[in-house]
Design a protein around this motif. Structure first.
Motif, PDB file in Angstrom:
ATOM      1  N   GLY A   1      41.594  40.532  44.822  1.00 48.29           N
ATOM      2  CA  GLY A   1      41.700  41.274  46.093  1.00 48.29           C
ATOM      3  C   GLY A   1      40.984  40.987  47.345  1.00 48.29           C
TER       4      GLY A   1
ATOM      5  N   TYR B   1      43.572  41.672  39.713  1.00 48.78           N
ATOM      6  CA  TYR B   1      44.512  42.849  39.629  1.00 48.78           C
ATOM      7  C   TYR B   1      45.800  42.571  39.675  1.00 48.78           C
ATOM      8  CZ  TYR B   1      40.463  45.611  40.723  1.00 48.78           C
ATOM      9  OH  TYR B   1      39.213  46.470  40.820  1.00 48.78           O
ATOM     10  N   ARG B   2      46.341  41.066  39.623  1.00 46.94           N
ATOM     11  CA  ARG B   2      47.717  40.631  39.870  1.00 46.94           C
ATOM     12  C   ARG B   2      48.333  40.244  38.501  1.00 46.94           C
ATOM     13  NH1 ARG B   2      47.401  36.061  43.646  1.00 46.94           N
ATOM     14  NH2 ARG B   2      47.504  37.575  45.389  1.00 46.94           N
TER      15      ARG B   2
HETATM   16  P1  ATP Z   1      45.187  35.138  46.404  1.00 49.33           P
HETATM   17  O1  ATP Z   1      43.709  34.467  45.990  1.00 49.33           O
HETATM   18  O2  ATP Z   1      46.313  34.837  45.793  1.00 49.33           O
HETATM   19  O3  ATP Z   1      45.123  35.229  48.108  1.00 49.33           O
HETATM   20  P2  ATP Z   1      43.627  37.689  46.699  1.00 49.33           P
HETATM   21  O4  ATP Z   1      42.277  37.634  46.200  1.00 49.33           O
HETATM   22  O5  ATP Z   1      43.676  37.804  48.290  1.00 49.33           O
HETATM   23  O6  ATP Z   1      44.714  36.620  46.130  1.00 49.33           O
HETATM   24  P3  ATP Z   1      44.837  40.059  46.859  1.00 49.33           P
HETATM   25  O7  ATP Z   1      46.449  39.783  47.342  1.00 49.33           O
HETATM   26  O8  ATP Z   1      44.100  40.877  48.071  1.00 49.33           O
HETATM   27  O9  ATP Z   1      44.261  39.084  46.298  1.00 49.33           O
HETATM   28  O10 ATP Z   1      45.275  41.413  45.853  1.00 49.33           O
HETATM   29  C1  ATP Z   1      45.887  40.811  44.612  1.00 49.33           C
HETATM   30  C2  ATP Z   1      46.773  42.323  44.113  1.00 49.33           C
HETATM   31  O11 ATP Z   1      45.860  42.968  43.489  1.00 49.33           O
HETATM   32  C3  ATP Z   1      47.183  42.978  45.122  1.00 49.33           C
HETATM   33  O12 ATP Z   1      48.472  43.507  44.763  1.00 49.33           O
HETATM   34  C4  ATP Z   1      46.342  44.051  45.560  1.00 49.33           C
HETATM   35  O13 ATP Z   1      46.858  45.223  46.120  1.00 49.33           O
HETATM   36  C5  ATP Z   1      45.832  44.509  44.217  1.00 49.33           C
HETATM   37  N1  ATP Z   1      44.514  44.749  44.411  1.00 49.33           N
HETATM   38  C6  ATP Z   1      43.396  44.235  44.763  1.00 49.33           C
HETATM   39  N2  ATP Z   1      42.410  44.826  44.594  1.00 49.33           N
HETATM   40  C7  ATP Z   1      42.583  46.096  44.049  1.00 49.33           C
HETATM   41  C8  ATP Z   1      41.826  47.196  43.460  1.00 49.33           C
HETATM   42  N3  ATP Z   1      40.554  47.444  43.791  1.00 49.33           N
HETATM   43  N4  ATP Z   1      42.631  48.030  42.768  1.00 49.33           N
HETATM   44  C9  ATP Z   1      43.871  47.994  42.552  1.00 49.33           C
HETATM   45  N5  ATP Z   1      44.640  46.825  43.073  1.00 49.33           N
HETATM   46  C10 ATP Z   1      44.119  46.110  43.546  1.00 49.33           C
END
Ligand code: ATP
Ligand code: MG
Length: 790
Positions: A56, A307-308
């Motif tokens: 996230g 969360y993915r």
């Molecule tokens: P990457 O390293 O691949 O870029 P990231 O860390 O940027 O990943 P995000 O794309 O922001 O991750 O989030 C991954 C998924 O988890 C998304 O679908 C997002 O909506 C969900 N997500 C993130 N934080 C939360 C949370 N606190 N509650 C529920 N879902 C969340």
């Protein structure tokens, strides 16, 4: 004395709508976890969010922007947000809009380093000796220009190719080195002429009022460094700086950011050292580590909850990345329940792999006992090298599965493919005016705009087709000299090819090759010396290979136009095909990762060029790939693969050995398709797995009945050598293992009897579909077919 609350004064200064917004509860904060919340709350001062995939980071970054706007800390145009692609910038803007419940207007400084730099550079171009309407060169132009300089400098271009110089100069630019700043220790580069040519190249660009990609950043950096007033202005404007995918910034980008953030320190960078995959373009993971030094007192936030993805997917990804040394290291956990193991499957060849994935996509689309129904939009195929895409495009076109290629034109949209198809269209129907227009002077036939316009006028006046009009023009002597002769040859060609399409028994594959040869189209690219030409010839080859699946040219053209037509509706769901590099930051419920073979992935080139460093970057790419998957991740490899027209056999990727066996389910390959080539690959066997589980997993694959059948079948036949064949695809010397009267099975046409054999082509009298000409490797013996689970 009445107390004076500073925040009231602050709010009073805000426009009413902002105050109303600030007074509202902030729903976008509700679904953040405490660590993310901390990243959003720490609005002032430097923040580094360092966390694994899917935790996230991007979500928190987006919430932070929403928060900056809602609390009135910044107006939309005061936020500099650097994303990895322009698409990501648009998405982020939409997401901020959704969080705020209203569209965000005017966030001009949300984009990639390049897009933001272009805007800045246009305003101050004169400070680096350019005009504000400078052009941006693409790689082609860049290479052409360098070639000229190399030749002018009397350097042997064969030994010292322009591409090499381009790589060198790009590398210097990535490290923010102008010609004057290149260290002496690198003076020997490019036969001791590197820096000199770099300087000349920059001079040439200036004369042309042009820049290349690297210049965009470098020029802005130079302006910032030499004009403190300009820098100060941007420092004031960009009150808050946010950077996503920070692990992939290079030195020039890093310096650019540092200068801008120097005054206020309101900079928030998010990244994951394990996802640094642009080292080959000068990205420096070290930038992450330097952050705390450059911005002392930075709030460092780590996110650990993913969360993915399901636990199996996470564990598989963690297993692979654990083999890299020198990581910052982190733990990831998830609350999501177990879900499916990562699936692993081996195939006979790349075409079989594409066929299987096509079937899986369709299965998921329908939903099965094991898997929920998914939309095509939920599925993605992530490849290591773009040449892998073709097999999927072809397969999906054949079965009519809508797809999109992200980050490049789709195969049938490429220039050379469209040209070739225009020729085929003319052969099928000589009155196809659009096709005529497209290729009448491609290759050049000495028909300028004027001659072409005359043909148009004659056609309109006489109500005839362009081809007929061209004949009238010739008959009337309206054109003379070389042009006339070439036009006549072109028209005669169309007529001859058209007659050939009507001739029974004429192989449409041979005809297609003849057309491209006689028209001079193939030769045009053979003579072309641009770096793209070999790729274009490859595409033509591969276009002709794709004809095998069709009965005639018309059938093929219809099929392509139907598919392409369907596609124009944006609403249609599509499966995505893209490279692993382009997939960064994205997520899909189901992800297919094909081509996990040593040499392809990890890429031999990257290992040759950068050794262990290269291998580790490839491994991070594997980590990026696996962590794109939310529910289902399928990894596959093939024993044989056709790369640029040549069959190569391969061993499964060493990354497969690194997958923890308990999180992997090994699938049995379905069967017998695509035999006939690559027996050598089978005979070579596969490398041993390094872990016990992996050895077991591999043993499962190789002991499966399907695999053994493939192996037996491979051993029966010598490996064909398509590259030695007389022409592109028809291998007259190849011998089919079938004999007359053999019973065979074809996936589309069912059972039939062999009634004729010609090289590797069979005439098969199908029980239901009549007599058809079929390439031998598209059928299997009927007896074998009976135990294949179709
Ligand atoms: P990457 O390293 O691949 O870029 P990231 O860390 O940027 O990943 P995000 O794309 O922001 O991750 O989030 C991954 C998924 O988890 C998304 O679908 C997002 O909506 C969900 N997500 C993130 N934080 C939360 C949370 N606190 N509650 C529920 N879902 C969340
Ligand atoms: Mg992200």
């Amino acid at each position: 004395m009445t107390g004076f609350d500073e925040s009231e004064a602050f709010e009073a200064a805000l426009p009413l709508s902002r105050r109303a917004m600030a007074a509202r509860p902030a729903p976008y904060l509700d679904d953040l976890n405490p660590a993310q919340r901390a990243a959003v709350d720490a609005l002032d001062g430097p923040v580094l969010m360092l966390a694994g995939a899917g935790t996230g980071k991007t979500k928190a970054l987006t919430a932070r922007i929403a928060h900056l706007l809602t609390t009135g800390r910044a107006r939309p145009n005061e936020i500099l947000a650097v994303t990895f692609t322009n698409k990501a910038a648009r998405e982020m803007k939409d997401r901020v809009g959704r969080l705020l419940g209203e569209a965000v207007e005017g966030m001009p400084w949300m984009g990639t380093f390049h897009s933001i730099s272009v805007k800045i550079l246009r305003r101050h171009a004169e400070l680096v000796g350019l005009k504000s309407n400078f052009t941006i060169l693409d790689t082609d132009d860049q290479i052409r220009l360098m070639k000229q300089l190399i030749v002018a400098a009397n350097i042997d271009e064969k030994r010292w190719p322009a591409r090499m110089l381009a790589g060198l100069i790009d590398g210097w630019k990535n490290r923010a080195l102008t010609p004057q700043k290149v260290p002496n220790s690198e003076a020997a580069a490019f036969n001791h002429r590197g820096t000199e040519l770099y300087e000349q190249y920059q001079e040439r660009l200036k004369t042309l009022n042009a820049v290349d990609f690297g210049d965009l950043l470098l020029h802005v950096l130079t302006i910032f460094q030499t004009h403190p007033d300009v820098l100060a202005q941007y420092q004031r404007w960009f009150r808050y700086i946010l950077v996503d995918e920070y692990q992939d910034t290079n030195v020039a980008q890093y310096l650019w950011l540092r200068l801008l953030a120097q005054a206020h320190h309101n900079i928030c960078c998010v990244g994951d050292d394990d996802q640094s995959i642009y080292g080959w373009r000068g990205a420096e993971v070290g930038n992450i580590l330097r952050f705390e030094k450059d911005f002392p007192g930075a709030t460092v936030i780590r996110l650990e909850q993913n969360y993915r993805s399901t636990p199996h997917i996470l564990a598989a990804a963690s297993g692979v990345i654990a083999a890299n040394a020198g990581r910052l290291g982190k733990t990831l956990w998830t609350e999501v329940e177990d879900g499916h193991k990562v699936r692993l499957i081996g195939h006979w060849d790349g075409e079989e792999e594409a066929r299987w994935i096509g079937e899986e996509v369709e299965r998921l689309q329908k939903g099965t006992r094991d898997f929920r129904r998914m939309s095509l939009n939920d599925m993605a195929i992530l490849v290591r090298a773009s040449h892998q895409m073709r097999a999927f495009e072809d397969r999906f076109l054949t079965i009519g599965l809508p797809y999109r290629v992200i980050g490049g034109p789709r195969f049938y949209e490429r220039l050379e493919v469209r040209d070739a198809m225009a020729y085929f269209r003319l052969a099928v129907s000589p009155d196809d005016d659009l096709a005529f227009e497209r290729v009448v002077n491609t290759p050049k036939r000495g028909l300028g705009d004027k001659a072409q316009q005359t043909i148009q006028v004659i056609a309109r006046q006489n109500g005839v087709t362009l081809a007929e009009a061209a004949r009238i023009l010739l008959a009337e002597g309206g054109i003379s000299g070389k042009g006339a002769g070439q036009l006549r040859a072109f028209l005669d060609g169309i007529e001859r090819w058209h007659q050939a399409t009507l001739r029974p028994g004429q192989s449409h594959i041979e005809l297609a090759e003849t057309i491209l040869e006689e028209s001079g189209y193939t030769e045009m690219w053979q003579q072309d010396k641009t770096p793209e030409a070999p790729g274009r010839l490859e595409n033509l080859k591969s276009l002709i290979e794709g004809l095998e699946e069709f009965d005639n040219l018309q059938g093929f053209l219809e099929h392509v136009s139907l598919i392409m037509d369907n596609d124009s509706e944006d609403a249609v769901e599509k499966v995505s095909i893209m490279t692993l590099h382009a997939a960064k930051g994205l997520e899909f419920p189901a992800v297919f990762l094909p081509g996990w073979e040593d040499g392809l992935f990890p890429s031999q080139r990257s290992m040759d060029e950068s050794g262990l460093k290269g291998l580790e970057e490839e491994r991070r790419l594997a980590y990026v790939g696996i962590t794109r998957a939310e529910e289902l991740c399928t990894i596959s490899f093939a024993a044989n693969r056709r790369v640029y027209g040549q069959w190569q056999s391969a061993l499964p990727s060493r990354f497969i050995d690194e997958l923890p066996g308990e999180h992997v389910e090994v699938l049995t390959p379905p069967g017998l398709y695509g035999g006939g080539f690559g027996a050598a690959g089978m005979a070579a066997g596969f490398g041993g797995g390094s872990t016990i589980e992996q050895k077991a997993a591999k043993a499962d694959v190789y002991n499966s009945p399907g695999w053994k059948r493939m192996q037996a079948r491979g051993a029966e036949r010598p490996m064909a050598q398509p590259q030695e064949a007389r022409n592109m695809v028809i291998d007259a010397t190849a011998v089919s293992s079938f004999v007359l009267d053999d019973r065979v099975f074809h996936q589309k046409f069912g059972y039939g009897t062999v009634v004729g054999i010609e090289g590797d082509k069979l005439d098969v009298a199908f029980d239901k579909a009549g007599v058809k000409k079929i390439v031998a490797r598209f059928v299997v013996g009927a007896a074998q077919a009976d135990d294949v689970p179709f």
